[in-house]
Scaffold this motif. Sequence first.
Motif, PDB file in Angstrom:
ATOM      1  N   GLU A  57       0.803  -0.955   0.089  1.00 52.00           N
ATOM      2  CA  GLU A  57       0.047  -0.099   0.115  1.00 52.00           C
ATOM      3  C   GLU A  57       0.726   1.349  -0.159  1.00 52.00           C
ATOM      4  O   GLU A  57       0.357   2.084  -1.003  1.00 52.00           O
ATOM      5  CB  GLU A  57      -1.040  -0.017   1.323  1.00 52.00           C
ATOM      6  N   GLY A  58       1.708   1.410   0.982  1.00 50.05           N
ATOM      7  CA  GLY A  58       2.517   2.303   1.011  1.00 50.05           C
ATOM      8  C   GLY A  58       3.216   2.987  -0.304  1.00 50.05           C
ATOM      9  O   GLY A  58       3.386   4.064  -0.806  1.00 50.05           O
ATOM     10  N   PHE A  59       4.016   1.977  -1.123  1.00 51.00           N
ATOM     11  CA  PHE A  59       4.493   2.097  -2.191  1.00 51.00           C
ATOM     12  C   PHE A  59       3.618   2.295  -3.466  1.00 51.00           C
ATOM     13  O   PHE A  59       3.764   3.205  -4.255  1.00 51.00           O
ATOM     14  CB  PHE A  59       5.427   0.756  -2.684  1.00 51.00           C
ATOM     15  N   ALA A  60       2.449   1.733  -3.505  1.00 54.68           N
ATOM     16  CA  ALA A  60       1.397   1.950  -4.407  1.00 54.68           C
ATOM     17  C   ALA A  60       0.814   3.674  -4.294  1.00 54.68           C
ATOM     18  O   ALA A  60       0.885   4.183  -5.284  1.00 54.68           O
ATOM     19  CB  ALA A  60       0.136   1.302  -3.996  1.00 54.68           C
ATOM     20  N   LEU A  61       0.790   4.154  -3.084  1.00 50.34           N
ATOM     21  CA  LEU A  61       0.264   5.611  -2.897  1.00 50.34           C
ATOM     22  C   LEU A  61       1.706   6.446  -3.485  1.00 50.34           C
ATOM     23  O   LEU A  61       1.325   7.414  -4.151  1.00 50.34           O
ATOM     24  CB  LEU A  61       0.154   5.912  -1.279  1.00 50.34           C
ATOM     25  N   ILE A  62       2.789   6.023  -3.315  1.00 51.10           N
ATOM     26  CA  ILE A  62       3.963   6.685  -3.932  1.00 51.10           C
ATOM     27  C   ILE A  62       3.946   6.584  -5.452  1.00 51.10           C
ATOM     28  O   ILE A  62       3.932   7.910  -6.253  1.00 51.10           O
ATOM     29  CB  ILE A  62       5.551   6.238  -3.446  1.00 51.10           C
ATOM     30  N   LEU A  63       3.309   5.651  -6.039  1.00 50.14           N
ATOM     31  CA  LEU A  63       3.316   5.506  -7.584  1.00 50.14           C
ATOM     32  C   LEU A  63       2.137   6.209  -7.994  1.00 50.14           C
ATOM     33  O   LEU A  63       2.184   6.850  -9.103  1.00 50.14           O
ATOM     34  CB  LEU A  63       3.286   3.720  -8.000  1.00 50.14           C
ATOM     35  N   LEU A  64       1.231   6.352  -7.399  1.00 50.08           N
ATOM     36  CA  LEU A  64       0.028   7.051  -7.809  1.00 50.08           C
ATOM     37  C   LEU A  64       0.194   8.478  -7.530  1.00 50.08           C
ATOM     38  O   LEU A  64      -0.667   9.283  -8.175  1.00 50.08           O
ATOM     39  CB  LEU A  64      -1.367   6.529  -7.021  1.00 50.08           C
ATOM     40  N   ASN A  65       0.966   9.183  -6.641  1.00 50.29           N
ATOM     41  CA  ASN A  65       1.283  10.337  -6.413  1.00 50.29           C
ATOM     42  C   ASN A  65       2.654  10.782  -6.684  1.00 50.29           C
ATOM     43  O   ASN A  65       3.366  11.181  -5.989  1.00 50.29           O
ATOM     44  CB  ASN A  65       0.845  10.724  -5.033  1.00 50.29           C
ATOM     45  N   PRO A  66       3.028  10.653  -8.108  1.00 52.81           N
ATOM     46  CA  PRO A  66       4.399  10.789  -8.288  1.00 52.81           C
ATOM     47  C   PRO A  66       5.009  11.891  -8.369  1.00 52.81           C
ATOM     48  O   PRO A  66       4.365  12.927  -8.563  1.00 52.81           O
ATOM     49  CB  PRO A  66       4.307  10.265 -10.025  1.00 52.81           C
ATOM     50  N   LEU A  67       6.350  12.102  -8.460  1.00 52.28           N
ATOM     51  CA  LEU A  67       7.002  13.284  -8.982  1.00 52.28           C
ATOM     52  C   LEU A  67       6.485  13.603 -10.193  1.00 52.28           C
ATOM     53  O   LEU A  67       6.521  12.887 -11.218  1.00 52.28           O
ATOM     54  CB  LEU A  67       8.628  13.072  -8.840  1.00 52.28           C
ATOM     55  N   GLN A  68       6.650  15.092 -10.604  1.00 49.54           N
ATOM     56  CA  GLN A  68       6.281  15.369 -11.987  1.00 49.54           C
ATOM     57  C   GLN A  68       7.295  15.192 -12.827  1.00 49.54           C
ATOM     58  O   GLN A  68       8.677  15.683 -12.484  1.00 49.54           O
ATOM     59  CB  GLN A  68       5.693  16.676 -12.031  1.00 49.54           C
ATOM     60  N   SER A  69       7.036  14.840 -14.201  1.00 47.86           N
ATOM     61  CA  SER A  69       8.145  14.754 -15.026  1.00 47.86           C
ATOM     62  C   SER A  69       7.394  15.355 -16.346  1.00 47.86           C
ATOM     63  O   SER A  69       6.491  15.160 -16.892  1.00 47.86           O
ATOM     64  CB  SER A  69       8.602  13.188 -15.347  1.00 47.86           C
ATOM     65  N   ALA A  70       8.327  16.462 -16.932  1.00 47.39           N
ATOM     66  CA  ALA A  70       7.794  17.061 -18.067  1.00 47.39           C
ATOM     67  C   ALA A  70       7.770  16.179 -19.340  1.00 47.39           C
ATOM     68  O   ALA A  70       6.753  16.396 -20.233  1.00 47.39           O
ATOM     69  CB  ALA A  70       8.457  18.257 -18.459  1.00 47.39           C
ATOM     70  N   GLU A  71       8.355  15.087 -19.336  1.00 46.26           N
ATOM     71  CA  GLU A  71       8.508  14.238 -20.296  1.00 46.26           C
ATOM     72  C   GLU A  71       9.170  12.885 -20.189  1.00 46.26           C
ATOM     73  O   GLU A  71       9.832  12.772 -19.020  1.00 46.26           O
ATOM     74  CB  GLU A  71       9.471  14.875 -21.529  1.00 46.26           C
ATOM     75  N   PRO A  72       8.699  11.737 -20.699  1.00 45.70           N
ATOM     76  CA  PRO A  72       9.265  10.399 -20.368  1.00 45.70           C
ATOM     77  C   PRO A  72      10.827  10.396 -20.508  1.00 45.70           C
ATOM     78  O   PRO A  72      11.185  10.796 -21.364  1.00 45.70           O
ATOM     79  CB  PRO A  72       8.556   9.442 -21.257  1.00 45.70           C
ATOM     80  N   LEU A  73      11.421  10.275 -19.276  1.00 45.13           N
ATOM     81  CA  LEU A  73      13.096  10.102 -19.502  1.00 45.13           C
ATOM     82  C   LEU A  73      13.435   8.848 -20.067  1.00 45.13           C
ATOM     83  O   LEU A  73      12.839   7.760 -19.840  1.00 45.13           O
ATOM     84  CB  LEU A  73      13.521  10.243 -18.004  1.00 45.13           C
ATOM     85  N   PRO A  74      14.469   8.960 -21.004  1.00 44.94           N
ATOM     86  CA  PRO A  74      15.113   7.737 -21.485  1.00 44.94           C
ATOM     87  C   PRO A  74      15.825   6.956 -20.444  1.00 44.94           C
ATOM     88  O   PRO A  74      15.944   7.503 -19.275  1.00 44.94           O
ATOM     89  CB  PRO A  74      16.014   8.256 -22.422  1.00 44.94           C
ATOM     90  N   PRO A  75      16.024   5.886 -20.316  1.00 40.10           N
ATOM     91  CA  PRO A  75      16.618   5.038 -19.318  1.00 40.10           C
ATOM     92  C   PRO A  75      17.954   5.726 -18.591  1.00 40.10           C
ATOM     93  O   PRO A  75      17.982   5.921 -17.318  1.00 40.10           O
ATOM     94  CB  PRO A  75      16.947   3.696 -19.708  1.00 40.10           C
ATOM     95  N   GLU A  76      18.769   6.190 -19.349  1.00 42.71           N
ATOM     96  CA  GLU A  76      19.979   6.849 -18.921  1.00 42.71           C
ATOM     97  C   GLU A  76      19.566   8.082 -17.964  1.00 42.71           C
ATOM     98  O   GLU A  76      19.973   8.474 -16.828  1.00 42.71           O
ATOM     99  CB  GLU A  76      21.139   7.297 -19.871  1.00 42.71           C
ATOM    100  N   ARG A  77      18.704   8.943 -18.298  1.00 44.52           N
ATOM    101  CA  ARG A  77      18.267  10.101 -17.395  1.00 44.52           C
ATOM    102  C   ARG A  77      17.313   9.663 -16.353  1.00 44.52           C
ATOM    103  O   ARG A  77      17.256  10.449 -15.516  1.00 44.52           O
ATOM    104  CB  ARG A  77      17.447  11.064 -18.446  1.00 44.52           C
ATOM    105  N   PHE A  78      16.616   8.543 -16.511  1.00 42.72           N
ATOM    106  CA  PHE A  78      15.797   8.163 -15.438  1.00 42.72           C
ATOM    107  C   PHE A  78      16.929   7.826 -14.262  1.00 42.72           C
ATOM    108  O   PHE A  78      16.519   8.058 -13.052  1.00 42.72           O
ATOM    109  CB  PHE A  78      14.938   6.793 -15.607  1.00 42.72           C
ATOM    110  N   VAL A  79      17.864   6.928 -14.558  1.00 41.96           N
ATOM    111  CA  VAL A  79      19.180   6.726 -13.570  1.00 41.96           C
ATOM    112  C   VAL A  79      19.671   7.839 -13.002  1.00 41.96           C
ATOM    113  O   VAL A  79      19.753   8.070 -11.891  1.00 41.96           O
ATOM    114  CB  VAL A  79      20.103   5.875 -14.226  1.00 41.96           C
ATOM    115  N   ARG A  80      19.894   9.138 -13.853  1.00 41.32           N
ATOM    116  CA  ARG A  80      20.561  10.352 -13.467  1.00 41.32           C
ATOM    117  C   ARG A  80      19.645  11.031 -12.353  1.00 41.32           C
ATOM    118  O   ARG A  80      20.043  11.423 -11.550  1.00 41.32           O
ATOM    119  CB  ARG A  80      20.749  11.188 -14.531  1.00 41.32           C
ATOM    120  N   ALA A  81      18.232  10.937 -12.819  1.00 43.20           N
ATOM    121  CA  ALA A  81      17.177  11.670 -11.924  1.00 43.20           C
ATOM    122  C   ALA A  81      17.228  10.750 -10.565  1.00 43.20           C
ATOM    123  O   ALA A  81      16.995  11.661  -9.501  1.00 43.20           O
ATOM    124  CB  ALA A  81      15.740  11.584 -12.549  1.00 43.20           C
ATOM    125  N   THR A  82      17.143   9.656 -10.629  1.00 40.79           N
ATOM    126  CA  THR A  82      17.192   8.847  -9.528  1.00 40.79           C
ATOM    127  C   THR A  82      18.428   9.234  -8.545  1.00 40.79           C
ATOM    128  O   THR A  82      18.342   9.528  -7.368  1.00 40.79           O
ATOM    129  CB  THR A  82      17.331   7.194  -9.646  1.00 40.79           C
TER     130      THR A  82
END
Length: 135
Positions: A57-82
Amino acid sequence: MAADVTVRREAFLQHVKERGEYGTLQEAERAARVVLALLGAHLVGEVRAQLAARLPEGFALILLNPLQSAEPLPPERFVRATAAWIEGATEQTAAWDVSAVLSTVADATGDDLLEQILLQLPAGYDLLFGRPQPT
């Protein structure tokens, strides 16, 4: 019922902890929170709802209330954002974090839903989930 949620949460974190070789469940949880918040920004509609239903449940809520992203990040940028969201992380440690969390998510979702998730993401995420797709 509350006990079941706790067990699922502990089991989920235990898998992330083992895969990420973290020293504590807290480290595993921190990685899971950041990666799921970023992932949630990339998924929409029914696919995101179905994935949330398969997470503790706690992780489901995080997934459903995400950080905003202006565009889908390619995998490398997703890792950089992490890496940017985890204190003291490098791109190498963030790649490890992403892989530990997303491979655990892949196990929780099953192949059909994972296929739908990958269709919503830029090319290359199959590797982050630990499920390389034939090209």
